[in-house]
Design an enzyme around this catalytic site. Structure first.
Site, PDB file in Angstrom:
ATOM      1  N   SER A   1       0.797  -1.228   0.000  1.00 59.34           N
ATOM      2  CA  SER A   1       0.000   0.000   0.000  1.00 59.34           C
ATOM      3  C   SER A   1       0.829   1.277   0.000  1.00 59.34           C
ATOM      4  CB  SER A   1      -0.933   0.017   1.224  1.00 59.34           C
ATOM      5  OG  SER A   1      -0.189   0.035   2.427  1.00 59.34           O
TER       6      SER A   1
ATOM      7  N   ASP B   1      -3.341 -10.094   7.198  1.00 56.91           N
ATOM      8  CA  ASP B   1      -2.188  -9.999   8.079  1.00 56.91           C
ATOM      9  C   ASP B   1      -1.280 -11.168   7.721  1.00 56.91           C
ATOM     10  OD1 ASP B   1      -0.326 -10.072  10.138  1.00 56.91           O
ATOM     11  OD2 ASP B   1      -1.801  -9.780  11.737  1.00 56.91           O
TER      12      ASP B   1
ATOM     13  N   ASN C   1       7.310  -8.178   1.288  1.00 58.78           N
ATOM     14  CA  ASN C   1       7.802  -6.837   1.627  1.00 58.78           C
ATOM     15  C   ASN C   1       7.189  -6.294   2.913  1.00 58.78           C
ATOM     16  OD1 ASN C   1       8.741  -3.936   0.976  1.00 58.78           O
ATOM     17  ND2 ASN C   1       6.517  -3.733   0.971  1.00 58.78           N
TER      18      ASN C   1
ATOM     19  N   SER D   1      17.597  -6.135   4.414  1.00 59.48           N
ATOM     20  CA  SER D   1      18.192  -4.846   4.779  1.00 59.48           C
ATOM     21  C   SER D   1      19.706  -4.952   4.823  1.00 59.48           C
ATOM     22  CB  SER D   1      17.683  -4.388   6.144  1.00 59.48           C
ATOM     23  OG  SER D   1      18.376  -3.237   6.586  1.00 59.48           O
TER      24      SER D   1
ATOM     25  N   TYR E   1      14.505  -4.986  14.338  1.00 54.42           N
ATOM     26  CA  TYR E   1      14.337  -4.986  12.889  1.00 54.42           C
ATOM     27  C   TYR E   1      15.464  -5.756  12.207  1.00 54.42           C
ATOM     28  CZ  TYR E   1      14.429  -3.173   8.107  1.00 54.42           C
ATOM     29  OH  TYR E   1      14.485  -3.058   6.741  1.00 54.42           O
TER      30      TYR E   1
ATOM     31  N   LYS F   1      15.446  -9.343   9.987  1.00 54.22           N
ATOM     32  CA  LYS F   1      15.934  -9.446   8.613  1.00 54.22           C
ATOM     33  C   LYS F   1      17.076 -10.466   8.511  1.00 54.22           C
ATOM     34  CE  LYS F   1      13.187  -6.425   6.719  1.00 54.22           C
ATOM     35  NZ  LYS F   1      12.104  -6.862   5.819  1.00 54.22           N
TER      36      LYS F   1
END
Length: 256
Positions: A14, A63, A91, A149, A162, A166
């Site tokens: 989105s 979800d 993503n 990342s 985070y 990743k």
């Protein structure tokens, strides 16, 4: 399979990079499943933009941490298009902003922080793979791309939860590539640097952007559109012999 022949599921489509991915695949003629979690209005805006440019999309709320919801989303998309989903791009990013002034530190971070990102990264990837695996196996030509990342290689800012999520995703990608390769399915990771500018990076100061630009060989921060181009490569026939790889797309800041 040519990009124009593909039905592509993009999670977290989105906004930001997800929206850029959706536009890129639609531009190449692919049918795009636009997944969103809470931002329906934003997703609808992306879908309308793509439709205005002649592209084809299907809007799908789910979800990614909910396996049943992901399976329903894939089934609904396949019924809508009349084709199977044989390309997926994971993503989705669960509730995260890159803000070095408010991030938890080693003394304040909790296991719940870690768990939220592990669920979004690894559980989400697993759910998407398992929901699309029957179609990919039948086609003997599947493409799975996950978004990572460059902080895994170079954690210049310690976003503990985070980056750990990743890093775990990279392990999952390599194991899936080994497992699914005999079925003609490739699994790869595209790891970006800080993008200018998405909702997640909006809290990043100009000073931080300036430091990254000054130390990056290309002397600029990359855009979501440049990341999307690298993802298109992994989805294309040109990458048919590439699997289990982590391509860092950050202007040369991290060198593998």
């Amino acid at each position: 399979m040519r990009l124009a022949e593909q039905t592509v599921l993009i999670t977290g489509a989105s906004r930001g990079l997800g929206a850029a991915l959706a536009r890129a695949f639609a531009r190449e003629g692919a049918r795009v499943v636009l997944n969103y979690y809470q931002s329906r209005d934003a997703a609808l805006g992306v879908a309308n933009e793509i439709a205005d440019a002649g592209g084809v999309t299907f809007l799908a709320q789910a979800d990614v941490r909910d396996a049943d919801a992901v399976r329903r989303m894939v089934a609904d998309a396949e019924a809508h298009f009349g084709t199977r989903v044989t390309t997926s791009v994971h993503n989705a990013l669960i509730d995260y902003r890159f803000d070095p002034t408010t991030m938890p530190t080693a003394s304040t971070i909790t296991w719940e922080h870690y768990l939220r990102q592990l669920e979004g990264s690894v559980q989400g990837l697993l759910n998407v793979v398992q929901a699309t695996l029957p179609a990919m196996t039948e086609a003997v030509d599947g493409r799975v791309i996950a978004i990572g990342s460059n902080l895994v290689q170079n954690p210049v800012v310690p976003y503990h939860d985070y980056t750990t999520g990743k890093a775990a995703m990279l392990g999952a990608v390599r194991n899936l590539a080994q497992d699914l390769g005999p079925q003609g399915i490739t699994v790869n990771l595209v790891s970006g640097g800080l993008l200018r500018t998405t909702d997640a990076s909006a809290a990043t100061s100009d000073e931080v952007f300036g430091i990254i630009e000054a130390t990056t060989p290309l002397r600029r921060v990359i855009s979501p559109e440049e990341m999307a181009d690298a993802v298109l490569f992994f989805a294309s026939p040109w990458a048919r012999a590439v699997t289990g790889q982590n391509l860092v797309v950050d202007g040369g800041l991290v060198k593998n």
